[in-house]
Enzyme design. Structure first.
Site, PDB file in Angstrom:
ATOM      1  N   ASP A   1       0.850  -1.185   0.000  1.00 44.12           N
ATOM      2  CA  ASP A   1       0.000   0.000   0.000  1.00 44.12           C
ATOM      3  C   ASP A   1       0.887   1.237   0.000  1.00 44.12           C
ATOM      4  O   ASP A   1       1.983   1.226   0.564  1.00 44.12           O
ATOM      5  CB  ASP A   1      -0.943   0.039   1.206  1.00 44.12           C
ATOM      6  CG  ASP A   1      -2.015   1.101   0.997  1.00 44.12           C
ATOM      7  OD1 ASP A   1      -2.960   0.826   0.248  1.00 44.12           O
ATOM      8  OD2 ASP A   1      -1.864   2.217   1.532  1.00 44.12           O
TER       9      ASP A   1
HETATM   10  N1  LIG Z   1       2.907   3.752 -12.737  1.00 45.84           N
HETATM   11  C1  LIG Z   1       2.949   4.457 -11.576  1.00 45.84           C
HETATM   12  N2  LIG Z   1       2.108   4.108 -10.571  1.00 45.84           N
HETATM   13  C2  LIG Z   1       2.206   4.827  -9.433  1.00 45.84           C
HETATM   14  C3  LIG Z   1       3.099   5.904  -9.247  1.00 45.84           C
HETATM   15  N3  LIG Z   1       2.920   6.395  -7.987  1.00 45.84           N
HETATM   16  C4  LIG Z   1       1.952   5.659  -7.404  1.00 45.84           C
HETATM   17  N4  LIG Z   1       1.527   4.711  -8.274  1.00 45.84           N
HETATM   18  C5  LIG Z   1       0.466   3.717  -8.091  1.00 45.84           C
HETATM   19  C6  LIG Z   1       0.943   2.419  -7.477  1.00 45.84           C
HETATM   20  C7  LIG Z   1      -0.345   1.892  -6.899  1.00 45.84           C
HETATM   21  O1  LIG Z   1      -1.044   1.186  -7.900  1.00 45.84           O
HETATM   22  C8  LIG Z   1      -1.105   3.151  -6.539  1.00 45.84           C
HETATM   23  C9  LIG Z   1      -1.029   3.369  -5.041  1.00 45.84           C
HETATM   24  O2  LIG Z   1      -2.292   3.113  -4.519  1.00 45.84           O
HETATM   25  P1  LIG Z   1      -2.584   1.824  -3.576  1.00 45.84           P
HETATM   26  O3  LIG Z   1      -1.375   1.533  -2.766  1.00 45.84           O
HETATM   27  O4  LIG Z   1      -3.868   2.078  -2.898  1.00 45.84           O
HETATM   28  O5  LIG Z   1      -2.718   0.599  -4.575  1.00 45.84           O
HETATM   29  P2  LIG Z   1      -3.902   0.293  -5.586  1.00 45.84           P
HETATM   30  O6  LIG Z   1      -5.204   0.742  -5.072  1.00 45.84           O
HETATM   31  O7  LIG Z   1      -3.483   0.806  -6.944  1.00 45.84           O
HETATM   32  O8  LIG Z   1      -3.844  -1.279  -5.718  1.00 45.84           O
HETATM   33  P3  LIG Z   1      -4.038  -2.358  -4.524  1.00 45.84           P
HETATM   34  O9  LIG Z   1      -4.636  -1.634  -3.349  1.00 45.84           O
HETATM   35  O10 LIG Z   1      -2.681  -2.888  -4.252  1.00 45.84           O
HETATM   36  O11 LIG Z   1      -4.953  -3.388  -5.147  1.00 45.84           O
HETATM   37  O12 LIG Z   1      -0.478   4.239  -7.171  1.00 45.84           O
HETATM   38  C10 LIG Z   1       3.955   6.252 -10.341  1.00 45.84           C
HETATM   39  O13 LIG Z   1       4.756   7.184 -10.279  1.00 45.84           O
HETATM   40  N5  LIG Z   1       3.852   5.494 -11.473  1.00 45.84           N
END
Ligand SMILES: Nc1nc2c(ncn2[C@H]2C[C@H](O)[C@@H](COP(=O)(O)OP(=O)(O)OP(=O)(O)O)O2)c(=O)[nH]1
Length: 203
Positions: free
Chosen positions: A80
Site C-alpha cells: 500500500d
Molecule cells: N505507474 C505508476 N504508478 C504509481 C506511481 N505512484 C503511485 N503509483 C500507483 C501504485 C499503486 O497502484 C497506486 C497506489 O495506490 P494503492 O497503494 O492504494 O494501490 P492500488 O489501489 O493501486 O492497488 P491495490 O490496493 O494494491 O490493489 O499508485 C507512479 O509514479 N507510477
C-alpha cells in the site's frame, strides 16, 4: 530466460495494481495476482490515529493476509502507498477536478510517499515501509491544467499523487529522493533482499 525464482509456485501479489505486477515481472519473477478484497477506507476508519506510515503498513498487511488466508503455503505480497503532506493523507484522485485540487496543494511543497510491503510466508508476516520525498515545482493553475491535459484522466487517477513518475508526471518535480520503485509503490530492493534471505532467489 531462467527466472531467479526458486519458490515452488509463482509469487502471489495481493494487488490490483498493474504497476506493481510489472515491477515484479521486470525483475524476472513469476507473478500471479489476486484482488485483496479488503475495504481500505473501512480499515482506515477503524485505524483511528495511526500515522501515515502505520496506516500504509496496516493496509499492506490486511491485503496480504486476506489473500494468504485463501492460499495456504503460497508466498504472498501485499502493498500500500500513502501520500502524506504535513501529516495529511491524500488518496487517489477520483477525477480530474480532484487531481487539480491535489496538485495545487502539492505544488511548491515536499510530500512523502510511504510504500509499505507485507510479505507473508508460512503463516508469518514480514512488514516494511520505504519512504520517498518528492519536491514538486511551484505550479500555476495554467501549468497544472496543461499537465492534466497531457497526462489524461486514466493516468492521473491510477496513482495516489495524480502523477506517474515514469510518465508525464516527471515534469512536475524539482527533486525526487528515494528509490524509483518506492515511488511506483513497490520497493523492490528491500523486498528482493528478504526473498533472497529466505532462499527464494537463485542469486
Ligand atoms: N505507474 C505508476 N504508478 C504509481 C506511481 N505512484 C503511485 N503509483 C500507483 C501504485 C499503486 O497502484 C497506486 C497506489 O495506490 P494503492 O497503494 O492504494 O494501490 P492500488 O489501489 O493501486 O492497488 P491495490 O490496493 O494494491 O490493489 O499508485 C507512479 O509514479 N507510477
Amino acid at each position: 530466460m531462467t527466472s531467479p525464482w526458486l519458490g515452488p509456485a509463482p509469487l502471489l501479489l495481493a494487488s490490483t495494481s498493474a504497476t506493481r505486477r510489472l515491477l515484479l515481472e521486470s525483475a524476472a519473477l513469476p507473478v500471479e495476482t489476486e484482488s485483496p478484497g479488503v475495504d481500505e477506507r473501512e480499515i482506515e476508519a477503524a485505524a483511528g490515529s495511526l500515522s501515515p506510515v502505520e496506516l500504509a503498513g496496516a493496509l499492506a498487511r490486511a491485503k496480504a493476509e486476506a489473500v494468504a488466508a485463501r492460499h495456504p503455503g503460497r508466498v504472498v505480497i501485499g502493498a500500500d502507498q500513502v501520500l502524506a503532506l504535513d501529516g495529511t493523507v491524500f488518496h487517489k484522485p477520483t477525477d480530474l477536478g480532484a487531481a487539480r485540487d491535489h496538485l495545487a496543494r502539492l505544488a511548491g511543497r515536499t510530500h512523502a510517499l510511504h510504500s509499505a510491503v507485507a510479505l507473508v510466508r508460512d503463516g508469518s508476516t514480514d512488514l516494511f515501509v520505504e519512504t520517498a520525498q518528492l519536491t514538486m515545482r511551484p505550479l500555476a493553475k495554467e501549468g497544472i491544467a496543461a499537465y492534466l491535459a497531457c497526462a489524461g484522466e486514466a493516468r492521473v487517477r491510477a496513482s495516489v499523487g495524480g502523477y506517474q513518475l515514469e510518465g508525464p508526471g516527471i515534469h512536475l518535480f524539482e527533486t525526487v529522493e528515494g528509490d524509483h520503485s518506492t515511488v511506483l509503490g513497490l520497493p523492490l530492493l528491500p523486498l528482493l533482499a528478504r526473498l533472497r534471505a529466505a532462499g527464494l532467489l537463485r542469486f
